[in-house]
Design a protein around this motif. Structure first.
Motif, PDB file in Angstrom:
ATOM      1  N   LYS A 159       0.848  -1.229  -0.226  1.00  0.00           N
ATOM      2  CA  LYS A 159      -0.217  -0.259  -0.082  1.00  0.00           C
ATOM      3  C   LYS A 159       1.031   1.111  -0.143  1.00  0.00           C
ATOM      4  CE  LYS A 159      -3.810  -2.256   1.962  1.00  0.00           C
ATOM      5  NZ  LYS A 159      -5.091  -1.994   3.288  1.00  0.00           N
ATOM      6  N   PHE A 160       1.957   1.223   0.010  1.00  0.00           N
ATOM      7  CA  PHE A 160       2.698   2.756   0.483  1.00  0.00           C
ATOM      8  C   PHE A 160       3.706   2.885  -1.048  1.00  0.00           C
ATOM      9  CE2 PHE A 160       4.013   1.907   5.390  1.00  0.00           C
ATOM     10  CZ  PHE A 160       2.524   2.316   5.024  1.00  0.00           C
ATOM     11  N   THR A 161       3.901   3.520  -1.513  1.00  0.00           N
ATOM     12  CA  THR A 161       4.157   3.843  -2.402  1.00  0.00           C
ATOM     13  C   THR A 161       5.872   4.275  -2.389  1.00  0.00           C
ATOM     14  OG1 THR A 161       4.721   6.028  -2.341  1.00  0.00           O
ATOM     15  CG2 THR A 161       2.566   5.292  -3.611  1.00  0.00           C
ATOM     16  N   PRO A 162       6.858   4.045  -3.572  1.00  0.00           N
ATOM     17  CA  PRO A 162       8.030   4.229  -2.990  1.00  0.00           C
ATOM     18  C   PRO A 162       8.505   5.236  -1.891  1.00  0.00           C
ATOM     19  CG  PRO A 162       8.334   3.208  -5.397  1.00  0.00           C
ATOM     20  CD  PRO A 162       6.297   3.649  -4.747  1.00  0.00           C
ATOM     21  N   SER A 163       7.900   6.797  -2.949  1.00  0.00           N
ATOM     22  CA  SER A 163       7.845   7.816  -1.971  1.00  0.00           C
ATOM     23  C   SER A 163       7.565   8.279  -0.430  1.00  0.00           C
ATOM     24  CB  SER A 163       6.875   8.931  -2.961  1.00  0.00           C
ATOM     25  OG  SER A 163       7.587  10.414  -2.391  1.00  0.00           O
ATOM     26  N   GLU A 164       6.240   7.276  -0.226  1.00  0.00           N
ATOM     27  CA  GLU A 164       5.991   6.790   0.848  1.00  0.00           C
ATOM     28  C   GLU A 164       7.201   6.645   1.930  1.00  0.00           C
ATOM     29  OE1 GLU A 164       0.551   7.156   0.484  1.00  0.00           O
ATOM     30  OE2 GLU A 164       2.424   5.564   0.117  1.00  0.00           O
ATOM     31  N   LYS A 165       7.841   4.868   1.742  1.00  0.00           N
ATOM     32  CA  LYS A 165       8.634   4.061   1.656  1.00  0.00           C
ATOM     33  C   LYS A 165       9.872   5.687   2.440  1.00  0.00           C
ATOM     34  CE  LYS A 165       7.363  -0.588   0.174  1.00  0.00           C
ATOM     35  NZ  LYS A 165       7.876  -1.560  -0.298  1.00  0.00           N
ATOM     36  N   GLY A 210       9.570   8.292   2.616  1.00  0.00           N
ATOM     37  CA  GLY A 210       9.106   9.717   3.810  1.00  0.00           C
ATOM     38  C   GLY A 210       9.246   8.639   5.383  1.00  0.00           C
ATOM     39  N   LYS A 211       9.074   7.370   5.431  1.00  0.00           N
ATOM     40  CA  LYS A 211       9.103   6.945   6.693  1.00  0.00           C
ATOM     41  C   LYS A 211      10.248   6.429   7.438  1.00  0.00           C
ATOM     42  CE  LYS A 211       4.672   4.856   5.771  1.00  0.00           C
ATOM     43  NZ  LYS A 211       3.759   6.651   6.866  1.00  0.00           N
ATOM     44  N   VAL A 212      11.092   6.256   6.931  1.00  0.00           N
ATOM     45  CA  VAL A 212      12.709   6.138   6.753  1.00  0.00           C
ATOM     46  C   VAL A 212      13.084   7.173   7.378  1.00  0.00           C
ATOM     47  CG1 VAL A 212      14.692   5.657   6.209  1.00  0.00           C
ATOM     48  CG2 VAL A 212      13.353   4.215   4.903  1.00  0.00           C
ATOM     49  N   ILE A 213      12.950   8.453   6.543  1.00  0.00           N
ATOM     50  CA  ILE A 213      13.372   9.547   7.124  1.00  0.00           C
ATOM     51  C   ILE A 213      12.864  10.190   8.519  1.00  0.00           C
ATOM     52  CG2 ILE A 213      13.650  12.507   6.574  1.00  0.00           C
ATOM     53  CD1 ILE A 213      15.542  11.049   5.012  1.00  0.00           C
ATOM     54  N   ILE A 271      19.094   0.031   9.259  1.00  0.00           N
ATOM     55  CA  ILE A 271      17.663   0.189   7.856  1.00  0.00           C
ATOM     56  C   ILE A 271      17.922  -0.413   7.274  1.00  0.00           C
ATOM     57  CG2 ILE A 271      15.899   1.195   7.339  1.00  0.00           C
ATOM     58  CD1 ILE A 271      16.745   3.978   9.751  1.00  0.00           C
ATOM     59  N   ALA A 272      16.311  -1.191   7.125  1.00  0.00           N
ATOM     60  CA  ALA A 272      17.016  -1.948   5.809  1.00  0.00           C
ATOM     61  C   ALA A 272      15.442  -1.946   5.118  1.00  0.00           C
ATOM     62  CB  ALA A 272      16.776  -3.768   5.934  1.00  0.00           C
ATOM     63  N   MET A 273      15.164  -2.169   3.912  1.00  0.00           N
ATOM     64  CA  MET A 273      14.076  -1.977   3.104  1.00  0.00           C
ATOM     65  C   MET A 273      14.273  -2.302   1.448  1.00  0.00           C
ATOM     66  SD  MET A 273      14.902   2.550   1.966  1.00  0.00           S
ATOM     67  CE  MET A 273      13.711   3.294   1.544  1.00  0.00           C
ATOM     68  N   ILE A 305      15.683   6.992  -4.483  1.00  0.00           N
ATOM     69  CA  ILE A 305      16.617   6.769  -4.169  1.00  0.00           C
ATOM     70  C   ILE A 305      17.572   7.772  -4.115  1.00  0.00           C
ATOM     71  CG2 ILE A 305      18.623   5.779  -4.294  1.00  0.00           C
ATOM     72  CD1 ILE A 305      17.528   2.855  -4.848  1.00  0.00           C
ATOM     73  N   GLY A 306      17.245   8.896  -4.917  1.00  0.00           N
ATOM     74  CA  GLY A 306      17.677  10.183  -4.980  1.00  0.00           C
ATOM     75  C   GLY A 306      17.032  10.764  -4.097  1.00  0.00           C
ATOM     76  N   ASP A 307      15.761  10.688  -3.666  1.00  0.00           N
ATOM     77  CA  ASP A 307      15.336  11.491  -2.879  1.00  0.00           C
ATOM     78  C   ASP A 307      15.187  11.283  -1.378  1.00  0.00           C
ATOM     79  OD1 ASP A 307      13.214  13.188  -1.923  1.00  0.00           O
ATOM     80  OD2 ASP A 307      12.112  11.428  -2.151  1.00  0.00           O
ATOM     81  N   LEU A 308      15.515  10.289  -1.132  1.00  0.00           N
ATOM     82  CA  LEU A 308      16.396   9.245   0.147  1.00  0.00           C
ATOM     83  C   LEU A 308      17.944  10.167  -0.024  1.00  0.00           C
ATOM     84  CD1 LEU A 308      15.460   7.355   2.392  1.00  0.00           C
ATOM     85  CD2 LEU A 308      17.533   5.675   1.022  1.00  0.00           C
TER      86      LEU A 308
END
Length: 426
Positions: free
Chosen positions: A175-181, A183-186, A200-202, A232-235
């Protein structure tokens, strides 16, 4: 093409509907977990897996962010997945340093004759039952040594395998998009020092789903690669904005992908259809046979060998090539079976009336180079502008443990010396 990606994600969700039906998107937080004073001084490692990201996809599809980061840091020519080159076995290998036959997760689906139970990757009941998994995953190793960890849906991380769950994790769902994932790691990295995870594993499934349903050379797979590359660039940019010191990234995949001959599949040998004598487990790129009467093993093997076509090989399990680490002597949980049928790529085994996928994996990566996986690493601990040769994925585990300052407390198949040279000298 965006419609194609949405379609891929829909198909992927349906493929694991049994698990998704019980999906809970809420984060699980294990209470009273804190970093020790020593752990707070250690580096950070964000280990990212993109399922099915073939060794050549970054160049093939011009993944701008990944190419940039890998060229600034370390990149491998390719990384050899463990056999069979299947998702759950290799994700567990990456975080335990054990070959599949050694940690017990020998396929996405298998039967354990001692337990008299099926393991099913798509079942939350089995996927979150740590008793199925051997070895000590990196998050458990960290937690046992006073270091907080987190997982964004890595295989097995919602289980108590190894004795400890991550302090923060999400049960698997789509249910999470890559972008949402991202955000949660951040958000995890914004936590106070005593509760902030250092490991952190993703996990991203989109590239694998596209490769299966449209093939590795499709526009849909290209778009899925770009989708993950953008995330990944966003991360990386958002991590840099936090101003944390010594954050390191390890980007891996579990296997590659090849377009298979689904129009002319191999039939299951008629001998094996006798349910009174045999059980067989078909992953399409490997067919495992359990012979119910041990006295019939040799005779059955000879008959299968005599009647086979030139499109597959028949092995007694004890005679599989040693480098596969999948023979009888490696089968610590007695889950493999006694006879193995291995098709020649791009052939697959398929039951009558069933339709196969466009792309598949599972073959021996030494014989089918399309199975080879990706390894990139960048950050303060890694050397710059370094390209290394091929290596086996069991060696990622001791590398990450060393970066985090963790002591490995049980034997593993991976060796630190294989990748130690990619680290800067202290």
């Amino acid at each position: 093409m965006k419609q194609g990606i949405l379609f891929v994600m829909l198909i992927f969700s349906l493929a694991v509907s049994a698990q998704k039906a019980n999906a809970d998107t809420a984060q699980v937080v294990v209470p009273d977990r804190y970093n020790s004073v020593e752990a707070q001084t250690k580096p950070y490692v964000i280990m990212i897996s993109t399922d099915g990201f073939r060794y050549d996809y970054a160049e093939k599809y011009h993944s701008g962010n990944l190419l940039k980061y890998s060229k600034e840091g370390v990149r491998a020519k390719d990384m050899l997945p463990s056999y069979p080159s299947i998702t759950f076995p290799n994700h567990w290998t990456l975080v335990t340093g054990l070959y599949p036959a050694h940690h017990g997760l020998i396929d996405n689906y298998f039967y354990d004759y001692k337990r008299k139970e099926n393991y099913e990757a798509g079942s939350r009941k089995t996927a979150e039952d740590g008793s199925w998994y051997g070895g000590t995953p990196l998050w458990a190793l960290a937690e046992k040594q006073g270091m907080v960890s987190a997982s964004m849906m890595w295989v097995g991380s919602a289980s108590a395998a190894g004795g400890k769950r991550p302090s923060y994790y999400y049960p698997y769902h789509e249910k999470f998009t890559p972008s949402e994932k991202v955000g949660k790691v951040i958000n995890w990295l914004k936590m106070p020092m005593d509760r902030r995870p250092h490991f952190i594993a993703m996990y991203f499934p989109e590239v694998d789903a596209s490769g299966h349903h449209f093939g590795p050379d499709s526009g849909e797979t290209e778009e899925a690669v770009h989708l993950v590359d953008q995330a990944i660039g966003d991360l990386v940019r958002k991590v840099n904005d936090l101003g944390l010191k010594n954050v390191n990234f390890v980007f891996v995949s579990d296997h590659g992908m090849i377009k298979v001959d689904g129009e002319h599949p191999l039939e299951i040998p008629s001998l094996l259809l006798d349910k009174n004598k045999f059980d067989y487990y078909n992953s399409q790129t490997i067919l495992r046979v359990y012979v119910k009467n041990p006295a019939d093993i040799r005779k059955s093997y000879k008959e299968l060998k005599r009647n086979k076509t030139g499109d597959y090989e028949v092995y007694l399990d004890k005679r599989l090539p040693e480098y596969l680490h999948f023979a009888t002597k490696d089968d610590r949980y007695n889950r493999i079976g006694q006879i193995i049928l291995i098709p020649e790529a791009p052939k697959i085994f398929l039951e009558k009336g069933k339709k196969g996928l466009v792309g598949k994996h599972g073959y021996d990566p030494r014989r089918v180079p399309e199975m080879k996986a990706t390894f990139f690493a960048w950050g303060p601990v890694f050397k710059n502008n370094l390209e290394i040769g091929e290596f086996q994925n069991v060696n990622v585990y001791p590398l990450v443990a060393d970066i985090l300052g963790l002591k490995i407390d049980q034997p593993t198949d991976g060796k630190l010396k294989v990748l130690k040279t990619i680290l800067k000298e202290n």
